[in-house]
Design a protein around this motif. Structure first.
Motif, PDB file in Angstrom:
ATOM      1  N   CYS A   7       0.842  -1.205   0.000  1.00 44.81           N
ATOM      2  CA  CYS A   7       0.000   0.000   0.000  1.00 44.81           C
ATOM      3  C   CYS A   7       0.873   1.249   0.000  1.00 44.81           C
ATOM      4  O   CYS A   7       2.081   1.177   0.265  1.00 44.81           O
ATOM      5  CB  CYS A   7      -0.941   0.013   1.198  1.00 44.81           C
ATOM      6  SG  CYS A   7      -0.121  -0.146   2.802  1.00 44.81           S
ATOM      7  N   ASN A   8       0.254   2.389  -0.301  1.00 48.19           N
ATOM      8  CA  ASN A   8       0.969   3.672  -0.203  1.00 48.19           C
ATOM      9  C   ASN A   8       1.192   4.053   1.245  1.00 48.19           C
ATOM     10  O   ASN A   8       2.258   4.523   1.635  1.00 48.19           O
ATOM     11  CB  ASN A   8       0.153   4.789  -0.874  1.00 48.19           C
ATOM     12  CG  ASN A   8       0.119   4.669  -2.374  1.00 48.19           C
ATOM     13  OD1 ASN A   8      -0.191   3.615  -2.918  1.00 48.19           O
ATOM     14  ND2 ASN A   8       0.441   5.759  -3.049  1.00 48.19           N
ATOM     15  N   SER A  11      -4.249   3.773   5.156  1.00 50.39           N
ATOM     16  CA  SER A  11      -5.479   4.557   5.162  1.00 50.39           C
ATOM     17  C   SER A  11      -6.534   3.803   5.965  1.00 50.39           C
ATOM     18  O   SER A  11      -6.276   2.724   6.506  1.00 50.39           O
ATOM     19  CB  SER A  11      -5.960   4.793   3.730  1.00 50.39           C
ATOM     20  OG  SER A  11      -4.993   5.515   2.997  1.00 50.39           O
ATOM     21  N   ARG A  53      -2.910  -3.244  -2.358  1.00 47.77           N
ATOM     22  CA  ARG A  53      -3.787  -2.134  -1.998  1.00 47.77           C
ATOM     23  C   ARG A  53      -3.160  -0.784  -2.361  1.00 47.77           C
ATOM     24  O   ARG A  53      -3.476   0.240  -1.756  1.00 47.77           O
ATOM     25  CB  ARG A  53      -4.073  -2.158  -0.483  1.00 47.77           C
ATOM     26  CG  ARG A  53      -4.959  -3.290  -0.003  1.00 47.77           C
ATOM     27  CD  ARG A  53      -6.396  -3.110  -0.379  1.00 47.77           C
ATOM     28  NE  ARG A  53      -6.912  -1.782  -0.053  1.00 47.77           N
ATOM     29  CZ  ARG A  53      -8.097  -1.334  -0.436  1.00 47.77           C
ATOM     30  NH1 ARG A  53      -8.895  -2.096  -1.188  1.00 47.77           N
ATOM     31  NH2 ARG A  53      -8.493  -0.129  -0.093  1.00 47.77           N
ATOM     32  N   SER A  54      -2.296  -0.766  -3.364  1.00 53.76           N
ATOM     33  CA  SER A  54      -1.626   0.473  -3.755  1.00 53.76           C
ATOM     34  C   SER A  54      -2.595   1.453  -4.400  1.00 53.76           C
ATOM     35  O   SER A  54      -3.291   1.109  -5.362  1.00 53.76           O
ATOM     36  CB  SER A  54      -0.486   0.178  -4.738  1.00 53.76           C
ATOM     37  OG  SER A  54       0.559  -0.509  -4.110  1.00 53.76           O
ATOM     38  N   LEU A  55      -2.619   2.679  -3.887  1.00 54.28           N
ATOM     39  CA  LEU A  55      -3.410   3.732  -4.521  1.00 54.28           C
ATOM     40  C   LEU A  55      -2.745   4.172  -5.821  1.00 54.28           C
ATOM     41  O   LEU A  55      -3.419   4.568  -6.773  1.00 54.28           O
ATOM     42  CB  LEU A  55      -3.554   4.926  -3.579  1.00 54.28           C
ATOM     43  CG  LEU A  55      -4.355   4.691  -2.299  1.00 54.28           C
ATOM     44  CD1 LEU A  55      -4.348   5.943  -1.426  1.00 54.28           C
ATOM     45  CD2 LEU A  55      -5.782   4.280  -2.615  1.00 54.28           C
ATOM     46  N   SER A  56      -1.434   4.119  -5.857  1.00 53.88           N
ATOM     47  CA  SER A  56      -0.701   4.448  -7.075  1.00 53.88           C
ATOM     48  C   SER A  56      -0.805   3.270  -8.040  1.00 53.88           C
ATOM     49  O   SER A  56      -0.312   2.174  -7.764  1.00 53.88           O
ATOM     50  CB  SER A  56       0.769   4.718  -6.755  1.00 53.88           C
ATOM     51  OG  SER A  56       1.541   4.705  -7.943  1.00 53.88           O
ATOM     52  N   TYR A  57      -1.446   3.515  -9.189  1.00 56.05           N
ATOM     53  CA  TYR A  57      -1.623   2.440 -10.159  1.00 56.05           C
ATOM     54  C   TYR A  57      -0.286   1.917 -10.679  1.00 56.05           C
ATOM     55  O   TYR A  57      -0.054   0.708 -10.733  1.00 56.05           O
ATOM     56  CB  TYR A  57      -2.474   2.916 -11.336  1.00 56.05           C
ATOM     57  CG  TYR A  57      -2.487   1.935 -12.484  1.00 56.05           C
ATOM     58  CD1 TYR A  57      -3.085   0.689 -12.342  1.00 56.05           C
ATOM     59  CD2 TYR A  57      -1.873   2.233 -13.698  1.00 56.05           C
ATOM     60  CE1 TYR A  57      -3.084  -0.240 -13.376  1.00 56.05           C
ATOM     61  CE2 TYR A  57      -1.863   1.333 -14.741  1.00 56.05           C
ATOM     62  CZ  TYR A  57      -2.473   0.088 -14.573  1.00 56.05           C
ATOM     63  OH  TYR A  57      -2.449  -0.821 -15.595  1.00 56.05           O
ATOM     64  N   SER A 132      -8.134   7.915 -11.175  1.00 55.22           N
ATOM     65  CA  SER A 132      -9.217   7.540 -10.263  1.00 55.22           C
ATOM     66  C   SER A 132      -9.722   8.760  -9.510  1.00 55.22           C
ATOM     67  O   SER A 132      -9.207   9.871  -9.672  1.00 55.22           O
ATOM     68  CB  SER A 132      -8.720   6.480  -9.266  1.00 55.22           C
ATOM     69  OG  SER A 132      -7.594   6.969  -8.542  1.00 55.22           O
ATOM     70  N   TRP A 133     -10.753   8.528  -8.689  1.00 56.76           N
ATOM     71  CA  TRP A 133     -11.325   9.562  -7.815  1.00 56.76           C
ATOM     72  C   TRP A 133     -11.950  10.717  -8.592  1.00 56.76           C
ATOM     73  O   TRP A 133     -12.104  11.806  -8.072  1.00 56.76           O
ATOM     74  CB  TRP A 133     -10.280  10.105  -6.840  1.00 56.76           C
ATOM     75  CG  TRP A 133      -9.777   9.095  -5.865  1.00 56.76           C
ATOM     76  CD1 TRP A 133     -10.200   7.809  -5.690  1.00 56.76           C
ATOM     77  CD2 TRP A 133      -8.723   9.289  -4.909  1.00 56.76           C
ATOM     78  NE1 TRP A 133      -9.495   7.177  -4.697  1.00 56.76           N
ATOM     79  CE2 TRP A 133      -8.579   8.063  -4.208  1.00 56.76           C
ATOM     80  CE3 TRP A 133      -7.911  10.368  -4.599  1.00 56.76           C
ATOM     81  CZ2 TRP A 133      -7.638   7.903  -3.200  1.00 56.76           C
ATOM     82  CZ3 TRP A 133      -6.967  10.196  -3.593  1.00 56.76           C
ATOM     83  CH2 TRP A 133      -6.834   8.976  -2.906  1.00 56.76           C
ATOM     84  N   THR A 217     -15.277   9.774  -2.636  1.00 59.36           N
ATOM     85  CA  THR A 217     -14.111  10.467  -2.075  1.00 59.36           C
ATOM     86  C   THR A 217     -14.194  11.981  -2.269  1.00 59.36           C
ATOM     87  O   THR A 217     -13.473  12.733  -1.629  1.00 59.36           O
ATOM     88  CB  THR A 217     -12.808   9.948  -2.722  1.00 59.36           C
ATOM     89  OG1 THR A 217     -12.929  10.013  -4.144  1.00 59.36           O
ATOM     90  CG2 THR A 217     -12.513   8.528  -2.286  1.00 59.36           C
ATOM     91  N   GLY A 267     -11.622   1.587  -2.722  1.00 59.66           N
ATOM     92  CA  GLY A 267     -11.884   2.083  -1.384  1.00 59.66           C
ATOM     93  C   GLY A 267     -13.218   1.545  -0.895  1.00 59.66           C
ATOM     94  O   GLY A 267     -14.096   1.240  -1.701  1.00 59.66           O
TER      95      GLY A 267
END
Length: 293
Positions: A7-8, A11, A53-57, A132-133, A217, A267
């Motif tokens: 993960c980054n 969270s 679970r990385s937010l960075s693709y 995303s987001w 988000t 998320g």
């Protein structure tokens, strides 16, 4: 029992997974993609099973490739992340499987994009193929606005911004001014959370006033919703197409129910809050069953 999680940062979602795992006597080895490095000839991850679970693709995608090369089982897989992380590839897969999805055009220059928009007709939506987001998504109301947005994208440094992913604007239900002002019925889309071969929760995401997007988000109101047989059928088909195990599947209601996007790292804070479901717990339970096999 122990699994690794990339993960980054920790969270809300990752903390819920770690806390639930601890309550079940399962250890979680946290791998931060901000500090991770590896000799490509020497595996430095001890656990067979890895939750991505990385937010960075980009970081997540390539770390998954590295770990799979060393023989680790990563959820979701490299193939799944490659498709889900790219809207264009997702749309191609959905269309090939005859799964309803909004009409989409693709162009590679400003001029060809403008011609495509004439055929697609305004209003239309431009989205980055990777992102995303709701970031860098724009509603193109007319040709003048489209020209301004496309000229801006032309000078951006990111090469993926020059892949013009153009989509028909879908009129969502309840897009009625009086209902919008009263806030009793607000335009929405649907998020379905899929684990293994089961839908564990679903919610409507209602638009905020002053924003046509319905991204949780960004403040969209999340409300639990009942999963209909039509939603279930679409979600299962979508999951099969991308060979995903833990997914957030976005549906949109136009003239028919359609799959909008499939998220391989989804998320679930708003979903857990709105439905009361222990999503983190369900993820851990799924991983425990995987480790037993």
């Amino acid at each position: 029992m122990e699994f690794s999680m990339v993960c980054n940062k920790l969270s809300w979602e990752e903390k819920s997974i770690v806390e639930t795992a601890k309550s079940k006597n399962v250890k979680v080895d946290i791998i931060l993609n901000t500090t991770y490095f590896v000799d490509l000839e020497k595996d430095n991850v001890a656990n067979d099973l890895v939750l991505q679970r990385s937010l960075s693709y980009v970081r997540g995608h390539y770390i998954t490739a590295i770990l799979e090369n060393f023989g680790h089982t990563v959820i979701n897989s490299y193939e799944c992340s490659e498709i889900c992380g790219n809207k264009l590839l997702t749309t191609i897969k959905l269309l090939k499987a005859n799964i309803p999805t909004p009409t989409t055009y693709c162009a590679f220059t400003k001029d060809s994009a403008l011609k495509a928009l004439e055929e697609l007709e305004y209003p239309a939506v431009i989205k980055p193929v990777i992102g995303s987001w709701g970031r860098l998504i724009a509603l193109l109301k007319d040709q003048d606005f489209a020209k301004a947005i496309l000229e801006e994208r032309e000078i951006m440094g990111n090469i993926f911004q020059k892949v013009y992913y153009l989509q028909k604007y879908v009129q969502k239900p309840a897009r009625n001014r009086e209902q919008y002002v009263r806030r009793d019925k607000v335009p929405r889309d649907i998020r379905i959370f899929f684990i293994g071969d089961e839908i564990v929760a679903a919610m409507n995401r209602h638009e905020m006033q002053g924003d046509w997007r319905s991204t949780a988000t960004r403040g969209a109101r999340a409300v639990a919703c009942e999963v209909t047989s039509e939603m279930e059928e679409l979600a299962f088909k979508a999951a099969k197409v991308v060979d995903g195990e833990i997914l957030g599947i976005d549906l949109i209601e136009g003239e028919e129910l359609m799959v909008q996007e499939i998220n391989h790292v989804s998320g679930f804070h708003a979903l857990a809050h709105s439905t009361g479901k222990d999503i983190g717990g369900r993820i851990v339970d799924y991983l425990i069953e995987k480790m037993k096999k």
